[in-house]
Design a protein around this motif. Sequence first.
Motif, PDB file in Angstrom:
ATOM      1  N   VAL A  46      46.831  45.837  56.512  1.00 39.03           N
ATOM      2  CA  VAL A  46      47.465  45.877  55.196  1.00 39.03           C
ATOM      3  C   VAL A  46      46.362  45.894  54.147  1.00 39.03           C
ATOM      4  O   VAL A  46      45.370  45.163  54.278  1.00 39.03           O
ATOM      5  CB  VAL A  46      48.392  44.663  54.992  1.00 39.03           C
ATOM      6  N   VAL A  47      46.524  46.716  53.111  1.00 36.95           N
ATOM      7  CA  VAL A  47      45.527  46.802  52.051  1.00 36.95           C
ATOM      8  C   VAL A  47      46.140  46.314  50.747  1.00 36.95           C
ATOM      9  O   VAL A  47      47.318  46.542  50.473  1.00 36.95           O
ATOM     10  CB  VAL A  47      44.998  48.249  51.900  1.00 36.95           C
ATOM     11  N   VAL A  48      45.324  45.638  49.959  1.00 34.55           N
ATOM     12  CA  VAL A  48      45.733  45.122  48.656  1.00 34.55           C
ATOM     13  C   VAL A  48      45.258  46.107  47.592  1.00 34.55           C
ATOM     14  O   VAL A  48      44.058  46.374  47.480  1.00 34.55           O
ATOM     15  CB  VAL A  48      45.151  43.721  48.407  1.00 34.55           C
ATOM     16  N   VAL A  49      46.198  46.649  46.800  1.00 36.87           N
ATOM     17  CA  VAL A  49      45.886  47.662  45.798  1.00 36.87           C
ATOM     18  C   VAL A  49      46.047  47.040  44.413  1.00 36.87           C
ATOM     19  O   VAL A  49      47.132  46.545  44.074  1.00 36.87           O
ATOM     20  CB  VAL A  49      46.820  48.881  45.942  1.00 36.87           C
ATOM     21  N   GLY A  56      38.873  45.516  41.225  1.00 35.03           N
ATOM     22  CA  GLY A  56      38.566  45.513  42.653  1.00 35.03           C
ATOM     23  C   GLY A  56      38.256  44.119  43.171  1.00 35.03           C
ATOM     24  O   GLY A  56      38.683  43.738  44.268  1.00 35.03           O
ATOM     25  N   ALA A  57      37.504  43.320  42.412  1.00 28.08           N
ATOM     26  CA  ALA A  57      37.185  41.956  42.845  1.00 28.08           C
ATOM     27  C   ALA A  57      38.438  41.110  42.918  1.00 28.08           C
ATOM     28  O   ALA A  57      38.579  40.266  43.819  1.00 28.08           O
ATOM     29  CB  ALA A  57      36.173  41.329  41.891  1.00 28.08           C
ATOM     30  N   THR A  58      39.382  41.352  42.010  1.00 27.20           N
ATOM     31  CA  THR A  58      40.641  40.608  42.054  1.00 27.20           C
ATOM     32  C   THR A  58      41.425  40.948  43.304  1.00 27.20           C
ATOM     33  O   THR A  58      42.038  40.078  43.932  1.00 27.20           O
ATOM     34  CB  THR A  58      41.470  40.919  40.795  1.00 27.20           C
ATOM     35  N   ALA A  59      41.409  42.210  43.710  1.00 29.35           N
ATOM     36  CA  ALA A  59      42.112  42.621  44.920  1.00 29.35           C
ATOM     37  C   ALA A  59      41.514  41.955  46.157  1.00 29.35           C
ATOM     38  O   ALA A  59      42.238  41.549  47.073  1.00 29.35           O
ATOM     39  CB  ALA A  59      42.073  44.147  45.049  1.00 29.35           C
ATOM     40  N   VAL A  60      40.181  41.837  46.194  1.00 28.47           N
ATOM     41  CA  VAL A  60      39.538  41.176  47.339  1.00 28.47           C
ATOM     42  C   VAL A  60      39.926  39.711  47.390  1.00 28.47           C
ATOM     43  O   VAL A  60      40.218  39.164  48.477  1.00 28.47           O
ATOM     44  CB  VAL A  60      37.998  41.335  47.247  1.00 28.47           C
ATOM     45  N   ASN A  61      39.967  39.044  46.273  1.00 30.25           N
ATOM     46  CA  ASN A  61      40.351  37.632  46.250  1.00 30.25           C
ATOM     47  C   ASN A  61      41.794  37.437  46.708  1.00 30.25           C
ATOM     48  O   ASN A  61      42.088  36.512  47.475  1.00 30.25           O
ATOM     49  CB  ASN A  61      40.158  37.069  44.842  1.00 30.25           C
ATOM     50  N   SER A  99      38.205  40.438  55.173  1.00 31.44           N
ATOM     51  CA  SER A  99      36.797  40.779  54.999  1.00 31.44           C
ATOM     52  C   SER A  99      36.322  40.256  53.652  1.00 31.44           C
ATOM     53  O   SER A  99      37.081  40.288  52.675  1.00 31.44           O
ATOM     54  CB  SER A  99      36.599  42.294  55.060  1.00 31.44           C
ATOM     55  N   PRO A 100      35.078  39.764  53.554  1.00 23.74           N
ATOM     56  CA  PRO A 100      34.603  39.226  52.266  1.00 23.74           C
ATOM     57  C   PRO A 100      34.332  40.291  51.222  1.00 23.74           C
ATOM     58  O   PRO A 100      34.163  39.952  50.041  1.00 23.74           O
ATOM     59  CB  PRO A 100      33.319  38.489  52.657  1.00 23.74           C
ATOM     60  N   ASP A 101      34.277  41.564  51.596  1.00 29.27           N
ATOM     61  CA  ASP A 101      33.947  42.604  50.620  1.00 29.27           C
ATOM     62  C   ASP A 101      34.932  43.774  50.613  1.00 29.27           C
ATOM     63  O   ASP A 101      34.631  44.831  50.034  1.00 29.27           O
ATOM     64  CB  ASP A 101      32.536  43.136  50.888  1.00 29.27           C
ATOM     65  N   ALA A 102      36.090  43.619  51.264  1.00 28.26           N
ATOM     66  CA  ALA A 102      37.092  44.695  51.282  1.00 28.26           C
ATOM     67  C   ALA A 102      38.481  44.078  51.156  1.00 28.26           C
ATOM     68  O   ALA A 102      38.766  43.056  51.794  1.00 28.26           O
ATOM     69  CB  ALA A 102      36.989  45.517  52.560  1.00 28.26           C
ATOM     70  N   PRO A 103      39.376  44.691  50.367  1.00 32.09           N
ATOM     71  CA  PRO A 103      40.725  44.128  50.185  1.00 32.09           C
ATOM     72  C   PRO A 103      41.670  44.514  51.323  1.00 32.09           C
ATOM     73  O   PRO A 103      42.764  45.063  51.095  1.00 32.09           O
ATOM     74  CB  PRO A 103      41.155  44.726  48.851  1.00 32.09           C
ATOM     75  N   VAL A 104      41.270  44.218  52.543  1.00 34.09           N
ATOM     76  CA  VAL A 104      42.041  44.594  53.722  1.00 34.09           C
ATOM     77  C   VAL A 104      42.377  43.332  54.508  1.00 34.09           C
ATOM     78  O   VAL A 104      41.520  42.458  54.700  1.00 34.09           O
ATOM     79  CB  VAL A 104      41.262  45.593  54.608  1.00 34.09           C
TER      80      VAL A 104
END
Length: 240
Positions: A46-49, A56-61, A99-104
Amino acid sequence: MSEPRRRARTLTRRWWPVALAVPLGAMAGAGYAAVSPPSYAANSYVVVVPQGPGEGATAVNFAQAYGRLAGQPQVLAGAAAETGRTINDLAEQVRGTTSPDAPVIEITGSGSQGADAARAADAVAKSLIAFANTSTKETGVKLVPLAGAAVPDRPATPSAELDVAVGAAGGLLLGALVLMTRRPKRAGGPELETPAETSGGASAETPVETPAEPAVTVPAEVPKRRAATAKEPQQTGGRG
Protein backbone atom coordinates in the motif's frame (compact mmCIF):
# COMPACT_ATOMS: atom_id res chain seq x y z
CA MET A 1 53.32 -44.20 15.88
CA SER A 2 53.75 -41.63 13.10
CA GLU A 3 53.63 -37.94 13.83
CA PRO A 4 50.38 -37.20 11.85
CA ARG A 5 48.50 -39.96 13.68
CA ARG A 6 49.81 -38.72 17.01
CA ARG A 7 48.63 -35.19 16.25
CA ALA A 8 45.24 -36.49 15.11
CA ARG A 9 44.80 -38.42 18.33
CA THR A 10 45.80 -35.38 20.37
CA LEU A 11 43.30 -33.15 18.56
CA THR A 12 40.56 -35.75 18.89
CA ARG A 13 41.23 -36.20 22.59
CA ARG A 14 41.10 -32.44 23.16
CA TRP A 15 38.33 -31.26 20.82
CA TRP A 16 35.92 -34.19 21.01
CA PRO A 17 33.08 -32.12 22.63
CA VAL A 18 32.99 -29.80 19.62
CA ALA A 19 33.39 -32.62 17.11
CA LEU A 20 30.45 -34.43 18.71
CA ALA A 21 28.15 -31.45 19.35
CA VAL A 22 28.27 -29.90 15.86
CA PRO A 23 26.90 -32.92 13.92
CA LEU A 24 24.35 -33.59 16.66
CA GLY A 25 23.15 -29.98 16.43
CA ALA A 26 22.91 -30.21 12.64
CA MET A 27 20.91 -33.43 12.94
CA ALA A 28 18.58 -31.76 15.45
CA GLY A 29 18.03 -28.86 13.04
CA ALA A 30 17.28 -31.23 10.19
CA GLY A 31 14.82 -33.13 12.39
CA TYR A 32 13.06 -29.91 13.34
CA ALA A 33 12.74 -28.95 9.66
CA ALA A 34 11.28 -32.37 8.86
CA VAL A 35 8.58 -32.37 11.56
CA SER A 36 7.60 -28.66 11.59
CA PRO A 37 4.41 -27.79 9.68
CA PRO A 38 4.98 -25.57 6.64
CA SER A 39 4.05 -21.90 6.77
CA TYR A 40 3.62 -19.70 3.70
CA ALA A 41 4.05 -15.92 3.48
CA ALA A 42 2.65 -13.40 1.00
CA ASN A 43 3.13 -9.64 0.73
CA SER A 44 0.68 -6.91 -0.26
CA TYR A 45 1.77 -3.28 -0.72
CA VAL A 46 0.00 0.00 0.00
CA VAL A 47 1.33 3.46 -0.86
CA VAL A 48 0.54 6.72 0.91
CA VAL A 49 -0.16 9.57 -1.55
CA PRO A 50 -0.06 13.19 -0.32
CA GLN A 51 -2.96 15.38 -1.41
CA GLY A 52 -0.92 18.58 -1.52
CA PRO A 53 2.33 19.43 -3.35
CA GLY A 54 5.60 19.22 -1.45
CA GLU A 55 4.31 16.93 1.28
CA GLY A 56 6.50 13.93 0.61
CA ALA A 57 7.94 13.90 4.15
CA THR A 58 4.42 14.03 5.55
CA ALA A 59 3.46 10.99 3.47
CA VAL A 60 6.45 9.04 4.83
CA ASN A 61 5.50 9.88 8.41
CA PHE A 62 1.89 8.79 7.88
CA ALA A 63 3.09 5.59 6.20
CA GLN A 64 5.04 4.67 9.32
CA ALA A 65 2.06 5.49 11.52
CA TYR A 66 -0.41 3.45 9.45
CA GLY A 67 2.07 0.61 9.26
CA ARG A 68 1.89 0.29 13.03
CA LEU A 69 -1.92 0.28 12.88
CA ALA A 70 -2.03 -2.64 10.45
CA GLY A 71 -2.14 -5.13 13.30
CA GLN A 72 -4.63 -3.27 15.48
CA PRO A 73 -8.18 -4.57 16.10
CA GLN A 74 -9.88 -1.56 14.46
CA VAL A 75 -8.15 -2.46 11.19
CA LEU A 76 -8.34 -6.24 11.53
CA ALA A 77 -12.08 -6.21 12.17
CA GLY A 78 -12.94 -5.66 8.49
CA ALA A 79 -10.36 -8.25 7.34
CA ALA A 80 -11.67 -10.84 9.80
CA ALA A 81 -15.18 -10.58 8.34
CA GLU A 82 -13.79 -11.03 4.80
CA THR A 83 -11.47 -13.98 5.50
CA GLY A 84 -13.61 -15.78 8.06
CA ARG A 85 -10.85 -15.66 10.68
CA THR A 86 -10.88 -14.16 14.11
CA ILE A 87 -9.16 -10.91 14.99
CA ASN A 88 -6.73 -12.76 17.26
CA ASP A 89 -5.74 -15.15 14.46
CA LEU A 90 -5.09 -12.30 12.06
CA ALA A 91 -3.09 -10.43 14.72
CA GLU A 92 -0.73 -13.42 14.88
CA GLN A 93 -0.58 -14.03 11.13
CA VAL A 94 -0.39 -10.51 9.67
CA ARG A 95 2.13 -7.72 10.29
CA GLY A 96 2.91 -4.38 8.68
CA THR A 97 6.38 -3.00 7.96
CA THR A 98 7.49 0.34 6.53
CA SER A 99 10.53 1.99 5.00
CA PRO A 100 12.22 5.04 6.60
CA ASP A 101 12.52 6.86 3.26
CA ALA A 102 9.52 5.69 1.19
CA PRO A 103 5.75 6.10 1.82
CA VAL A 104 5.09 2.40 1.27
CA ILE A 105 3.49 -0.06 3.68
CA GLU A 106 4.19 -3.78 3.30
CA ILE A 107 1.50 -6.08 4.64
CA THR A 108 2.78 -9.63 5.21
CA GLY A 109 0.29 -12.44 5.74
CA SER A 110 1.07 -16.02 6.71
CA GLY A 111 -0.86 -19.27 6.65
CA SER A 112 -0.62 -23.02 6.26
CA GLN A 113 -1.47 -22.63 2.55
CA GLY A 114 -0.14 -20.12 0.05
CA ALA A 115 -3.62 -18.99 -0.95
CA ASP A 116 -4.58 -18.37 2.69
CA ALA A 117 -1.49 -16.20 3.23
CA ALA A 118 -2.21 -14.11 0.11
CA ARG A 119 -5.89 -13.73 1.02
CA ALA A 120 -5.03 -12.52 4.55
CA ALA A 121 -2.49 -9.98 3.29
CA ASP A 122 -4.88 -8.53 0.71
CA ALA A 123 -7.77 -8.38 3.17
CA VAL A 124 -5.74 -6.48 5.78
CA ALA A 125 -4.38 -4.11 3.12
CA LYS A 126 -7.93 -3.39 1.90
CA SER A 127 -9.18 -2.84 5.46
CA LEU A 128 -6.25 -0.50 6.24
CA ILE A 129 -6.99 1.59 3.13
CA ALA A 130 -10.65 1.92 4.10
CA PHE A 131 -9.76 2.83 7.67
CA ALA A 132 -7.17 5.48 6.72
CA ASN A 133 -9.13 7.14 3.92
CA THR A 134 -11.94 8.11 6.28
CA SER A 135 -9.57 10.74 7.70
CA THR A 136 -8.11 12.04 4.43
CA LYS A 137 -9.41 15.56 4.97
CA GLU A 138 -7.71 15.76 8.36
CA THR A 139 -4.44 14.02 7.45
CA GLY A 140 -4.00 15.33 3.92
CA VAL A 141 -2.91 11.88 2.63
CA LYS A 142 -4.66 9.03 0.91
CA LEU A 143 -3.84 5.30 0.84
CA VAL A 144 -4.07 3.43 -2.45
CA PRO A 145 -3.18 -0.19 -3.30
CA LEU A 146 0.23 -0.56 -4.93
CA ALA A 147 0.53 -4.31 -5.54
CA GLY A 148 -1.57 -7.28 -4.52
CA ALA A 149 -0.19 -10.38 -2.83
CA ALA A 150 1.03 -13.21 -5.04
CA VAL A 151 0.42 -16.81 -4.00
CA PRO A 152 3.79 -18.27 -2.90
CA ASP A 153 4.88 -21.55 -4.43
CA ARG A 154 7.08 -22.66 -1.52
CA PRO A 155 6.82 -22.32 2.25
CA ALA A 156 8.76 -19.63 4.07
CA THR A 157 9.35 -21.91 7.04
CA PRO A 158 10.75 -24.32 7.82
CA SER A 159 13.93 -23.93 5.79
CA ALA A 160 16.07 -27.05 5.88
CA GLU A 161 19.30 -25.18 5.10
CA LEU A 162 18.65 -22.50 7.72
CA ASP A 163 17.56 -24.96 10.41
CA VAL A 164 20.60 -27.18 9.83
CA ALA A 165 22.91 -24.17 10.00
CA VAL A 166 21.27 -22.92 13.19
CA GLY A 167 21.48 -26.38 14.75
CA ALA A 168 25.16 -26.72 13.85
CA ALA A 169 25.89 -23.25 15.28
CA GLY A 170 24.09 -24.18 18.49
CA GLY A 171 26.09 -27.41 18.71
CA LEU A 172 29.32 -25.48 18.18
CA LEU A 173 28.43 -23.11 21.00
CA LEU A 174 27.49 -25.97 23.32
CA GLY A 175 30.68 -27.87 22.53
CA ALA A 176 32.78 -24.76 23.13
CA LEU A 177 31.14 -24.25 26.51
CA VAL A 178 31.83 -27.87 27.48
CA LEU A 179 35.41 -27.48 26.31
CA MET A 180 35.87 -24.37 28.42
CA THR A 181 34.56 -26.07 31.56
CA ARG A 182 36.93 -29.02 31.21
CA ARG A 183 40.26 -28.68 33.00
CA PRO A 184 43.42 -30.53 32.03
CA LYS A 185 44.20 -33.40 34.37
CA ARG A 186 47.63 -33.69 35.98
CA ALA A 187 49.30 -36.95 36.72
CA GLY A 188 50.71 -35.78 40.05
CA GLY A 189 50.35 -32.92 42.42
CA PRO A 190 51.62 -29.45 41.68
CA GLU A 191 55.30 -29.32 41.07
CA LEU A 192 57.27 -27.38 43.65
CA GLU A 193 60.12 -25.21 42.55
CA THR A 194 63.47 -26.10 44.01
CA PRO A 195 65.78 -23.41 45.34
CA ALA A 196 68.12 -24.05 42.44
CA GLU A 197 65.30 -23.35 39.92
CA THR A 198 64.21 -20.19 41.69
CA SER A 199 67.77 -18.82 41.72
CA GLY A 200 68.00 -18.87 37.94
CA GLY A 201 68.80 -22.54 37.25
CA ALA A 202 71.97 -22.96 39.29
CA SER A 203 72.81 -26.53 40.36
CA ALA A 204 72.41 -27.61 44.00
CA GLU A 205 75.98 -28.93 43.96
CA THR A 206 77.48 -25.51 43.20
CA PRO A 207 79.86 -24.66 46.09
CA VAL A 208 78.98 -21.66 48.14
CA GLU A 209 81.73 -19.08 48.34
CA THR A 210 82.56 -17.98 51.87
CA PRO A 211 83.36 -14.32 52.37
CA ALA A 212 87.06 -13.56 52.69
CA GLU A 213 88.29 -12.25 56.01
CA PRO A 214 89.35 -8.62 55.95
CA ALA A 215 93.15 -8.10 55.90
CA VAL A 216 94.65 -6.50 58.97
CA THR A 217 96.79 -3.51 58.18
CA VAL A 218 99.91 -3.22 60.39
CA PRO A 219 101.07 0.31 61.03
CA ALA A 220 104.58 1.14 59.75
CA GLU A 221 105.84 2.19 63.21
CA VAL A 222 105.37 -1.23 64.78
CA PRO A 223 108.33 -2.97 62.98
CA LYS A 224 110.64 -0.11 63.89
CA ARG A 225 109.76 -0.40 67.57
CA ARG A 226 110.35 -4.15 67.54
CA ALA A 227 113.79 -3.70 65.95
CA ALA A 228 114.82 -1.12 68.52
CA THR A 229 113.77 -3.38 71.38
CA ALA A 230 115.87 -6.27 69.99
CA LYS A 231 119.05 -4.12 69.87
CA GLU A 232 118.88 -2.83 73.46
CA PRO A 233 120.25 -6.03 75.22
CA GLN A 234 123.30 -6.10 72.95
CA GLN A 235 124.19 -2.54 73.86
CA THR A 236 123.82 -3.19 77.55
CA GLY A 237 126.12 -6.25 77.48
CA GLY A 238 128.95 -4.35 75.73
CA ARG A 239 129.11 -1.74 78.46
CA GLY A 240 129.66 -4.27 81.22
